[in-house]
Design a protein around this motif. Structure first.
Motif, short mmCIF file in Angstrom:
data_model
loop_
_atom_site.label_atom_id
_atom_site.label_comp_id
_atom_site.label_asym_id
_atom_site.label_seq_id
_atom_site.Cartn_x
_atom_site.Cartn_y
_atom_site.Cartn_z
N LEU A 1 -6.29 2.04 9.34
CA LEU A 1 -7.13 1.25 8.43
C LEU A 1 -6.66 -0.20 8.35
O LEU A 1 -5.53 -0.52 8.64
CB LEU A 1 -7.10 1.85 7.03
N LEU B 1 1.14 3.77 1.96
CA LEU B 1 0.51 5.04 2.33
C LEU B 1 1.43 5.76 3.31
O LEU B 1 2.21 5.13 4.02
CB LEU B 1 -0.84 4.79 3.00
N ARG C 1 -6.68 0.08 3.21
CA ARG C 1 -5.48 0.82 2.80
C ARG C 1 -5.26 0.71 1.30
O ARG C 1 -4.88 1.68 0.65
CB ARG C 1 -4.24 0.27 3.51
N GLN C 2 -5.48 -0.50 0.77
CA GLN C 2 -5.25 -0.66 -0.67
C GLN C 2 -6.25 0.16 -1.47
O GLN C 2 -5.91 0.68 -2.53
CB GLN C 2 -5.30 -2.15 -1.05
N ALA D 1 -4.05 7.13 8.25
CA ALA D 1 -3.97 5.99 7.33
C ALA D 1 -3.59 4.70 8.05
O ALA D 1 -4.02 3.61 7.67
CB ALA D 1 -2.97 6.28 6.22
N ASP D 2 -2.79 4.81 9.13
CA ASP D 2 -2.35 3.57 9.78
C ASP D 2 -3.43 2.96 10.67
O ASP D 2 -3.22 1.92 11.29
CB ASP D 2 -1.04 3.78 10.56
N ASN E 1 -3.72 11.49 2.09
CA ASN E 1 -3.03 10.51 1.26
C ASN E 1 -3.56 10.52 -0.17
O ASN E 1 -2.79 10.43 -1.12
CB ASN E 1 -3.18 9.11 1.86
N TYR F 1 0.82 -1.23 0.00
CA TYR F 1 0.00 0.00 0.00
C TYR F 1 0.85 1.27 0.00
O TYR F 1 0.49 2.23 -0.66
CB TYR F 1 -0.99 0.02 1.18
N VAL G 1 -6.41 9.85 5.70
CA VAL G 1 -6.79 9.15 4.48
C VAL G 1 -6.96 10.14 3.32
O VAL G 1 -6.41 9.95 2.23
CB VAL G 1 -8.09 8.37 4.73
N GLU H 1 1.75 6.91 6.56
CA GLU H 1 0.93 6.42 7.66
C GLU H 1 0.44 7.52 8.59
O GLU H 1 -0.63 7.41 9.17
CB GLU H 1 1.71 5.37 8.46
#
Lengths: 255, 268
Positions: A152, A96, A157-158, A149-150, A105, A94, A102, A98
């Motif tokens: 999820l 992202l 995340r994907q 993001a971390d 990102n 992913y 979201v 982190e």
């Protein structure tokens, strides 16, 4: 883009990490059609290297990659970044950022279109912000927009990773083992999402994938790689057990 | 039973696992010998220590009660120390941000990172007192010398920590942002900074804390701040005023500790 114009044309692409020990031994692939194109092959055969050569995260040793009427292999500096922003990439893990939320990102997909000064002030255009929220809605994560993001799950995340890639307004999508870290059900959902965006945007999505069944189900075209070469390039129906034996070696796993 | 015992052959002696290691013993003895030699060489004796302690008692007597009558002088020194610490921390942190980035070996080629690392190491080489003396001699007495001293000390400390924090980041996130076509500066802003920001903040508040402490010291060699007031009070044997200054320094340090705790809690 007219049908005669290729989305991507790879000619004689070679990559040697160690001189004299090539991992890609002259790849020729021409992509003229939108939709999912699956690349299958055993680990270590250079599938990831191939994708990373296309957006130059890895420097190719020799060859040409024609994209958007320019040779990606020759591009430098600002020119390279301009080409790169039209290549959306989705990663196995992913990747992202982190500690960003979201929605932040997803917005990073626009960084290729912004000066560093605007990036520093977080000055995203209203249109970009609207697009980001629409994309988040499209991948079903509107409710998580402001979460970090971390927080999820892998599948979520994907989805964010895909939204970020689509945010770039790409002319091609690259996905490096996008489903390998996910459970079978989520893996199918992720493939459906990639298929949907490829259709909507009318662009090709080059997907490295281990799962041959999943590849057959979604791909319009399959490319089999073994030993740094393309050994099959054609329809998913045309791929036989003999081809799979050639690609992966051995046969006990085919039973 | 006794007969059976007598028949059993005596077991062969096994080595004691705790056997004395003669090499280590000799090293301990040498260390003890050097300690005794040093005490003799410096002429330390019970007599010397007890007379010394007598003087200390005298000093304490003169220090109490602390004398705050010259509070304007005290406040002036305190404000100057605070200003030195804040300005030096700000400049030091901003410069360290850039130096730390250029010193990070995972983002920069060796051509850039090696000389920057050498510069940072140079800033760390000397104790702040020595740097302060150098600056007083080169730019003259006063706050400027103190500020420059603490800037150098800050760089030597946090630029190195910043570089180490950057070297520990996940490059996967960096790769993803690069893949969007972002420029190097944007990659730093969106992939590197989010990963290191909270640690940077921790290092920075620690440095502010440490600069507050040191800003009361640089004055002793003439580089401005409360240290100068303290030193002249000592020289004029105004021990009650000295006590007042020491109390104010304690209050200042505790205030600094309070602020850095607050910042750390807010940005947790």
């Amino acid at each position: 883009m007219s049908s005669a114009q290729a989305f991507l044309e790879i000619k004689g692409l070679k990559k040697e990490y160690v001189s004299g020990n090539p991992i890609l031994k002259g790849i020729d692939i021409t992509i003229t059609e939108p939709g999912i194109i699956a690349i299958i092959g055993p680990s270590g055969t250079g599938k990831s290297t191939l994708l990373r050569c296309i957006n130059r995260l890895i420097e190719p040793t020799a060859g040409q990659i024609m994209f958007d009427q320019a040779d990606l292999c020759d591009a430098r500096g600002g020119e390279l970044r301009k080409l790169r922003r039209h290549v959306g990439m989705v990663f196995q893990e992913y990747n992202l950022v982190e500690r960003l939320s979201v929605i932040e990102n997803v917005l990073t997909g626009r960084l290729g279109y912004m000066s560093a000064w605007r990036a520093w002030r977080r000055n995203f255009s209203q249109q970009d912000i609207n697009t980001a929220f629409e994309l988040l809605d499209a991948v079903g994560l509107s409710a998580h927009a402001t979460q970090r993001a971390d927080s999820l799950s892998g599948g979520q995340r994907q989805r964010v990773g895909i939204a970020r890639a689509v945010m770039q307004d790409p002319r091609i999508l690259l996905a490096d083992e996008p489903t390998s870290s996910l459970d079978p059900k989520t893996a199918v959902e992720i493939m459906e999402l990639l298929e949907r965006f490829a259709q909507e945007k009318n662009i090709p999505a080059l997907v490295n994938i281990h799962d041959v069944t999943l590849a057959r189900r979604f791909a319009k075209r399959m490319i089999g790689m073994a030993g740094g070469k393309v050994v099959y390039d054609g329809s998913p129906e045309g791929i036989s057990d003999a081809h799979l034996k050639l690609i992966y070696g051995g046969e006990s796993w085919l039973a | 039973m006794a007969g059976v015992d007598s028949v059993t052959p005596a077991p062969a002696a096994r080595p004691n696992p705790f056997a004395r290691n003669w090499f280590v013993t000799v090293i301990w003895l040498l260390l003890a010998g050097y300690l005794v030699y040093s005490i003799n060489a410096l002429g330390l004796s019970w007599e010397r220590i007890s007379t010394g302690m007598g003087y200390a008692g005298n000093l304490l007597d003169k220090m109490f009660p602390p004398n705050f009558s010259r509070w304007e002088l005290l406040l002036g020194g305190l404000v100057e120390s605070l200003e030195i610490a804040v300005i030096a921390s700000f400049v030091g942190i901003v410069v360290s941000l850039f130096l730390g980035l250029f010193a990070a070996r995972n983002l920069m080629s060796g051509w850039i990172s090696s000389p920057v690392r050498a510069l940072i190491a140079l800033c760390r080489t000397f104790h702040p007192v020595i740097i302060a003396i150098l600056f007083v001699k080169s730019v003259g007495f006063g706050a400027l010398a103190g500020i420059l001293t603490l800037v150098v000390a800050s760089i030597g400390f946090i630029a190195k920590l910043f570089a180490e924090a950057i070297e520990e980041i996940s490059l996967k996130q960096v790769e993803a942002i690069r893949a969007t076509g972002a420029s190097f500066v944007s990659v730093v802003l969106f992939a590197v900074m989010p990963q290191v920001f909270s640690r940077f903040l921790g290092f920075s508040t620690y440095q502010l804390d440490s600069n507050l402490r040191n800003s009361t010291m640089v004055g002793i060699v003439g580089a401005g701040g409360l240290g100068g007031t303290l030193f002249s009070a000592f020289q004029r044997f105004d021990y009650d005023f000295v006590a007042a200054i020491l109390i104010v320094i304690i209050a200042l340090i505790m205030f600094g500790e309070f602020i850095s705790n607050l910042v750390r809690r807010i940005f947790k």
